[in-house]
Design a protein around this motif. Structure first.
Motif, PDB file in Angstrom:
ATOM      1  N   LEU A 289     -17.690 -17.730 -20.046  1.00  0.00           N
ATOM      2  CA  LEU A 289     -17.564 -17.949 -21.654  1.00  0.00           C
ATOM      3  C   LEU A 289     -17.268 -19.331 -21.760  1.00  0.00           C
ATOM      4  O   LEU A 289     -16.448 -19.869 -20.970  1.00  0.00           O
ATOM      5  CB  LEU A 289     -16.750 -16.995 -22.200  1.00  0.00           C
ATOM      6  CG  LEU A 289     -16.985 -15.606 -22.187  1.00  0.00           C
ATOM      7  CD1 LEU A 289     -15.916 -14.671 -22.756  1.00  0.00           C
ATOM      8  CD2 LEU A 289     -18.323 -15.201 -23.028  1.00  0.00           C
ATOM      9  N   PRO A 290     -17.520 -19.848 -23.071  1.00  0.00           N
ATOM     10  CA  PRO A 290     -17.112 -21.176 -23.430  1.00  0.00           C
ATOM     11  C   PRO A 290     -15.409 -21.224 -23.180  1.00  0.00           C
ATOM     12  O   PRO A 290     -15.096 -20.328 -23.934  1.00  0.00           O
ATOM     13  CB  PRO A 290     -17.534 -21.490 -24.743  1.00  0.00           C
ATOM     14  CG  PRO A 290     -18.968 -20.531 -24.674  1.00  0.00           C
ATOM     15  CD  PRO A 290     -18.515 -19.385 -24.056  1.00  0.00           C
ATOM     16  N   PRO A 291     -14.871 -21.999 -22.863  1.00  0.00           N
ATOM     17  CA  PRO A 291     -13.510 -22.043 -22.572  1.00  0.00           C
ATOM     18  C   PRO A 291     -12.757 -22.264 -23.738  1.00  0.00           C
ATOM     19  O   PRO A 291     -11.317 -21.818 -23.724  1.00  0.00           O
ATOM     20  CB  PRO A 291     -13.290 -23.394 -21.658  1.00  0.00           C
ATOM     21  CG  PRO A 291     -14.393 -24.251 -21.991  1.00  0.00           C
ATOM     22  CD  PRO A 291     -15.606 -23.375 -22.417  1.00  0.00           C
ATOM     23  N   VAL A 306     -13.777  -4.402 -21.612  1.00  0.00           N
ATOM     24  CA  VAL A 306     -13.567  -5.798 -21.947  1.00  0.00           C
ATOM     25  C   VAL A 306     -12.434  -6.596 -21.152  1.00  0.00           C
ATOM     26  O   VAL A 306     -11.263  -6.019 -21.461  1.00  0.00           O
ATOM     27  CB  VAL A 306     -13.610  -5.993 -23.398  1.00  0.00           C
ATOM     28  CG1 VAL A 306     -13.312  -7.756 -23.845  1.00  0.00           C
ATOM     29  CG2 VAL A 306     -14.697  -5.634 -24.030  1.00  0.00           C
ATOM     30  N   ASP A 307     -12.548  -7.463 -20.210  1.00  0.00           N
ATOM     31  CA  ASP A 307     -11.630  -7.953 -19.550  1.00  0.00           C
ATOM     32  C   ASP A 307     -11.535  -9.598 -19.490  1.00  0.00           C
ATOM     33  O   ASP A 307     -12.383  -9.904 -18.635  1.00  0.00           O
ATOM     34  CB  ASP A 307     -11.478  -7.326 -18.189  1.00  0.00           C
ATOM     35  CG  ASP A 307     -10.221  -7.939 -17.569  1.00  0.00           C
ATOM     36  OD1 ASP A 307      -9.426  -8.374 -18.097  1.00  0.00           O
ATOM     37  OD2 ASP A 307     -10.205  -7.847 -16.066  1.00  0.00           O
ATOM     38  N   ILE A 308     -11.210 -10.147 -20.357  1.00  0.00           N
ATOM     39  CA  ILE A 308     -11.352 -11.499 -20.489  1.00  0.00           C
ATOM     40  C   ILE A 308     -10.050 -12.333 -21.050  1.00  0.00           C
ATOM     41  O   ILE A 308      -9.245 -11.719 -21.559  1.00  0.00           O
ATOM     42  CB  ILE A 308     -12.647 -11.981 -21.787  1.00  0.00           C
ATOM     43  CG1 ILE A 308     -11.931 -11.233 -22.905  1.00  0.00           C
ATOM     44  CG2 ILE A 308     -13.753 -11.523 -21.281  1.00  0.00           C
ATOM     45  CD1 ILE A 308     -13.001 -11.774 -24.106  1.00  0.00           C
ATOM     46  N   SER A 309      -9.955 -13.386 -20.649  1.00  0.00           N
ATOM     47  CA  SER A 309      -8.683 -14.245 -21.045  1.00  0.00           C
ATOM     48  C   SER A 309      -9.122 -15.612 -21.573  1.00  0.00           C
ATOM     49  O   SER A 309      -9.812 -16.412 -20.910  1.00  0.00           O
ATOM     50  CB  SER A 309      -7.937 -14.430 -19.569  1.00  0.00           C
ATOM     51  OG  SER A 309      -6.698 -15.224 -20.049  1.00  0.00           O
ATOM     52  N   LEU A 310      -8.807 -15.546 -22.770  1.00  0.00           N
ATOM     53  CA  LEU A 310      -9.352 -16.761 -23.573  1.00  0.00           C
ATOM     54  C   LEU A 310      -8.018 -16.928 -24.679  1.00  0.00           C
ATOM     55  O   LEU A 310      -7.623 -16.419 -25.525  1.00  0.00           O
ATOM     56  CB  LEU A 310     -10.439 -16.659 -24.765  1.00  0.00           C
ATOM     57  CG  LEU A 310     -11.631 -16.575 -23.884  1.00  0.00           C
ATOM     58  CD1 LEU A 310     -13.014 -16.084 -24.876  1.00  0.00           C
ATOM     59  CD2 LEU A 310     -12.130 -17.707 -23.249  1.00  0.00           C
ATOM     60  N   SER A 311      -7.276 -17.925 -24.244  1.00  0.00           N
ATOM     61  CA  SER A 311      -5.750 -18.190 -25.107  1.00  0.00           C
ATOM     62  C   SER A 311      -6.222 -18.897 -26.182  1.00  0.00           C
ATOM     63  O   SER A 311      -5.387 -18.836 -27.321  1.00  0.00           O
ATOM     64  CB  SER A 311      -5.145 -19.237 -24.207  1.00  0.00           C
ATOM     65  OG  SER A 311      -5.727 -20.389 -23.884  1.00  0.00           O
ATOM     66  N   SER A 312      -7.480 -19.342 -26.613  1.00  0.00           N
ATOM     67  CA  SER A 312      -7.474 -20.138 -28.053  1.00  0.00           C
ATOM     68  C   SER A 312      -8.352 -19.254 -28.943  1.00  0.00           C
ATOM     69  O   SER A 312      -8.455 -19.389 -29.979  1.00  0.00           O
ATOM     70  CB  SER A 312      -8.494 -21.365 -27.706  1.00  0.00           C
ATOM     71  OG  SER A 312      -9.794 -20.869 -27.030  1.00  0.00           O
ATOM     72  N   LEU A 313      -8.627 -17.879 -28.424  1.00  0.00           N
ATOM     73  CA  LEU A 313      -9.341 -17.135 -29.282  1.00  0.00           C
ATOM     74  C   LEU A 313      -8.805 -16.550 -30.415  1.00  0.00           C
ATOM     75  O   LEU A 313      -7.334 -16.101 -30.324  1.00  0.00           O
ATOM     76  CB  LEU A 313      -9.799 -15.995 -28.392  1.00  0.00           C
ATOM     77  CG  LEU A 313     -10.882 -14.814 -29.003  1.00  0.00           C
ATOM     78  CD1 LEU A 313     -12.202 -16.008 -29.207  1.00  0.00           C
ATOM     79  CD2 LEU A 313     -11.166 -13.616 -28.115  1.00  0.00           C
ATOM     80  N   SER A 328      -6.479  -4.848 -23.896  1.00  0.00           N
ATOM     81  CA  SER A 328      -5.258  -5.299 -24.342  1.00  0.00           C
ATOM     82  C   SER A 328      -5.410  -6.829 -24.932  1.00  0.00           C
ATOM     83  O   SER A 328      -6.086  -7.664 -24.474  1.00  0.00           O
ATOM     84  CB  SER A 328      -4.528  -5.600 -22.817  1.00  0.00           C
ATOM     85  OG  SER A 328      -3.100  -6.490 -22.818  1.00  0.00           O
ATOM     86  N   ILE A 329      -4.594  -7.049 -25.739  1.00  0.00           N
ATOM     87  CA  ILE A 329      -4.547  -8.317 -26.412  1.00  0.00           C
ATOM     88  C   ILE A 329      -3.380  -9.317 -25.895  1.00  0.00           C
ATOM     89  O   ILE A 329      -3.209 -10.029 -26.596  1.00  0.00           O
ATOM     90  CB  ILE A 329      -4.453  -8.224 -27.919  1.00  0.00           C
ATOM     91  CG1 ILE A 329      -3.355  -7.658 -28.499  1.00  0.00           C
ATOM     92  CG2 ILE A 329      -5.733  -7.429 -28.412  1.00  0.00           C
ATOM     93  CD1 ILE A 329      -3.141  -7.485 -30.060  1.00  0.00           C
ATOM     94  N   LEU A 335      -4.758 -14.706 -31.561  1.00  0.00           N
ATOM     95  CA  LEU A 335      -5.551 -13.908 -32.176  1.00  0.00           C
ATOM     96  C   LEU A 335      -5.101 -13.124 -33.416  1.00  0.00           C
ATOM     97  O   LEU A 335      -3.850 -12.876 -33.503  1.00  0.00           O
ATOM     98  CB  LEU A 335      -5.798 -12.494 -31.159  1.00  0.00           C
ATOM     99  CG  LEU A 335      -7.131 -11.680 -31.454  1.00  0.00           C
ATOM    100  CD1 LEU A 335      -8.335 -12.455 -31.255  1.00  0.00           C
ATOM    101  CD2 LEU A 335      -6.969 -10.294 -30.703  1.00  0.00           C
ATOM    102  N   ASP A 336      -5.961 -13.142 -34.654  1.00  0.00           N
ATOM    103  CA  ASP A 336      -5.549 -12.775 -35.671  1.00  0.00           C
ATOM    104  C   ASP A 336      -6.462 -11.801 -36.288  1.00  0.00           C
ATOM    105  O   ASP A 336      -6.110 -11.022 -37.258  1.00  0.00           O
ATOM    106  CB  ASP A 336      -5.335 -13.930 -36.892  1.00  0.00           C
ATOM    107  CG  ASP A 336      -6.710 -14.542 -36.934  1.00  0.00           C
ATOM    108  OD1 ASP A 336      -7.808 -13.878 -37.147  1.00  0.00           O
ATOM    109  OD2 ASP A 336      -6.604 -15.652 -37.232  1.00  0.00           O
TER     110      ASP A 336
END
Length: 440
Positions: A289-291, A306-313, A328-329, A335-336
């Motif tokens: 995914l785009p970083p 869904v198992d992703i890690s995007l600290s900026s999401l 898990s969030i 995230l908001d």
């Protein structure tokens, strides 16, 4: 074309004005400063006078071919002043055959107006125009759109684009939708140096058409790209196709049947922040995914997990999937917004409820909720934060157990006395035992 009638009238090129009492074909809405004209002809062109106070003018129908032989020369100062006094900012031309030779001769006169948006809807462009008069010409038009139009393929028209280069270099928005486009020449993208929004939705673009269109040096300022409803299929191919867009921030790939390639080393533009992969038939989250994503829409797919890690999401849309549990969030500190409507989620774990309660916008409506004490209690606790939105309580209903089936989750009793009578009985027993001991 009706716009030509307008221009021909304003330019004083001999259009006959209708006699008084004839039915007008233009209608002006003074409140909205909007004017629409239908099937203007020489006999009905006089009604266009109503449109002079409008900011938006639409022309539908008309016969332009009869005007292709009109002599169009330089303008008199009085006509230039008239054009400059108009407040029209947007012109829409629809359902008409457009001879390109006439369009090429008339377009340059827009430089004397304040028109910033020009749109063609359901038009047929015929023939080839001589665009040499536009060489070095500036136009105020910043937004240009074509919807459901028919024209010759763009490839091979590079000399015409070159003549339009000075204007195209200032264009900011371009839309070519529903027009069976299969590709764009690289030369066009290199001319559109200021373009920040490009909409190519509802066309016939395939995986192999992206790399030639978005070649080195093309669309250097492009920020928003819409490719929804095309014939794209390879996630990796799209990634490679748009990889040279240095400023890309928004990318819409929705409504393409994409496949997630097993392994891909492709790198998305690091500037990409908004990514729409909804309605793409995906059964797993594609990688990479785009970083630096801030908004990810993967709704209306076939995701089971869904198992992703995007600290900026910041915003994640997963509604209309096959999820059985809340992802898990913990890996999304910023995230908001999280939408999980219409999945297969039966219960919200209490640990996740506490995390979800920190978000501003949570949606979990339309899931088959188990209204056990823990299941109903978790949702009621989350609703108490005020972040479940307008769907609560009406769209949150119990699927089980049978005694609560069809109930609104908000109506299920979850008091301590009801859910855990033992927790209430134990303190009472202690109190009774103390009282008994004191009496003895």
């Amino acid at each position: 074309m009706s716009v030509a009638v307008l221009l021909l009238l304003l330019l004083g090129l001999g259009v006959q004005v209708a006699a008084q009492g004839r039915r007008n074909r233009c209608f002006f809405n003074r409140t909205q400063e909007f004017c629409v004209c239908y099937n203007l002809s020489e006999e009905t062109a006089g009604s266009i006078i109503q449109c002079l106070p409008a900011t938006v003018v639409e022309f539908w129908g008309g016969d332009l071919e009869k005007y292709t032989a009109f002599p169009i020369g330089d303008l008199e100062d009085s006509i230039i002043d008239t054009l400059g006094s108009l407040i029209i900012q947007k012109i829409i031309i629809g359902n008409v055959l457009v001879p390109e030779v006439l369009l090429a001769r008339v377009l340059r006169f827009f430089s004397y107006t304040h028109v910033q948006e020009l749109a063609f809807d359901s038009c047929i462009f015929q023939g080839t125009g001589d665009w040499s008069d536009m060489d070095g010409q500036d136009l105020p038009i910043l937004s240009l759109s074509f919807h459901n139009v028919t024209s010759a393929p763009l490839t091979g028209h590079e000399p015409a684009f070159s003549s339009l280069g000075r204007w195209l270099g200032t264009l900011q928005e371009l839309a070519v939708t529903g027009s069976r486009v299969t590709g764009l020449p690289c030369a066009i993208g290199r001319l559109l140096g200021a373009l920040h929004s490009l909409d190519l939705a509802h066309n016939s673009l395939g995986d192999g058409s992206l790399a030639p269109a978005f070649c080195q040096g093309a669309f250097p300022q492009l920020q928003q790209l819409s490719l929804h409803h095309n014939n794209l299929s390879s996630y990796h191919g799209v990634c490679e196709g748009v990889g040279l867009l240095p400023q890309l921030q928004h990318l819409d790939l929705s409504h393409n049947e994409l496949r997630a390639d097993p392994s891909s080393s492709c790198q998305w533009p690091p500037s990409l922040q908004h990514f729409n992969l909804s309605n793409t038939g995906l059964d797993e989250v594609p990688a990479p995914l785009p970083p630096h994503l801030q908004v990810l829409d993967m709704s209306h797919n076939h995701l089971h997990a869904v198992d992703i890690s995007l600290s900026s999401l910041r915003k994640l849309f997963l509604n209309q999937n096959l999820l059985q549990a809340v992802p898990s969030i913990r890996d999304y500190p910023k995230l908001d917004t999280l939408h999980l409507d219409n999945n297969s989620i039966s219960e919200l774990p209490r640990a996740e409820v506490k995390l979800l309660g920190r978000l501003q916008d949570v949606a979990v409506a339309g899931n088959p909720f188990s209204c056990s004490c823990s299941g109903a209690g978790g949702l009621q606790a989350l609703a108490a934060t005020g972040h479940l939105g307008q769907a609560w309580p009406g769209d949150y209903r119990c699927h089980s157990p049978e005694q609560y089936q069809g109930w609104q989750v908000a109506q299920v009793p979850v008091s301590v006395l009801h859910c855990d009578p033992a927790a209430v009985a134990a303190p009472l027993c202690v109190v009774l035992a103390l009282l008994t001991g004191a009496g003895a």
